[in-house]
Design an enzyme around this catalytic site. Structure first.
Site, PDB file in Angstrom:
ATOM      1  N   HIS A 117       0.872  -1.173   0.000  1.00  0.00           N
ATOM      2  CA  HIS A 117       0.000   0.000   0.000  1.00  0.00           C
ATOM      3  C   HIS A 117       0.909   1.223   0.000  1.00  0.00           C
ATOM      4  O   HIS A 117       2.049   1.164   0.456  1.00  0.00           O
ATOM      5  CB  HIS A 117      -0.926   0.030   1.214  1.00  0.00           C
ATOM      6  N   THR A 181      14.497  -4.414   9.542  1.00  0.00           N
ATOM      7  CA  THR A 181      14.297  -3.327   8.582  1.00  0.00           C
ATOM      8  C   THR A 181      15.545  -3.031   7.760  1.00  0.00           C
ATOM      9  O   THR A 181      15.492  -2.249   6.824  1.00  0.00           O
ATOM     10  CB  THR A 181      13.891  -2.036   9.316  1.00  0.00           C
TER      11      THR A 181
END
Length: 200
Positions: A117, A181
């Site tokens: 998204h 990450t």
């Protein structure tokens, strides 16, 4: 041990075929390239596998997929090396995820190569409208995908998350609950959110 009449817990992965007595009415995708002795517990593993690539999923030898979800976008490609065991995890791929040999992926683990998204609020709203029942998926904003690479002999603990663009070096340990990450050096142990090196 199975008794006569029992359905085996795991069945061979045969591209294009249904599994005997599978509780889910699905099939193994035809674009799976599979080495010897690869097994799965249900075709539900492929419920959201939409890859149209000639080799949307490549499996080495002796790969086990147990209660796992392999979800791809149309051009997603997942590769899993020899002797890897994936247990109750979610592998979600827009572009490319490569998992090495002898990797152990525990329950609740999520590996993704995209956010799936947009991040900006206006783009997220446009994406929501495009995906709505009356929307037009062709009007979705473009998404950024970056390949994920997991080296040989890696262990990923319960409920860890590996995010887009990450390379995990050979022999690394991802502690339970870690959110990865950035790249992990070979042989390192990482923990926390965001994950940081906590040991060799």
């Amino acid at each position: 041990m199975n008794t006569p009449g029992d359905v085996p817990r795991f069945q061979a992965i045969v591209p294009g075929q249904a599994l005997a007595c599978d509780w889910f009415a699905g099939r193994i995708p035809a674009n799976v390239v599979c080495g010897d002795n690869c097994v799965v517990d249900s075709s539900f593993c492929f419920k959201h596998f939409y890859s149209v690539e000639p080799a949307g999923l490549t499996l080495g030898r002796d790969v086990t997929l147990w209660r796992t979800s392999l979800a791809t976008e149309e051009h997603g490609r997942i590769s899993i090396g020899d002797g890897t065991y994936v247990a109750n995890a979610s592998i979600v791929c827009a572009s490319q995820i490569t998992i090495g040999a002898r990797v152990l992926i525990a329950g609740g683990v999520t590996v993704v190569d995209a956010d799936f998204h947009p991040l900006a609020p206006a783009a997220r709203l446009a994406d929501t409208i495009a995906l709505s029942p009356r929307g037009d998926r062709a009007r979705r904003p473009s998404l950024e995908a970056r390949p994920v690479r997991i080296g040989d002999d890696v262990w990923i603990g319960w409920n860890a998350t590996v995010l887009k663009g990450v390379t995990i070096g050979e022999g690394a340990v991802i502690e339970p609950g870690a959110v990865v990450t950035r790249d992990v050096p070979p042989g390192a142990a990482v923990a926390g959110n965001p994950a940081t090196v906590v040991g060799p």
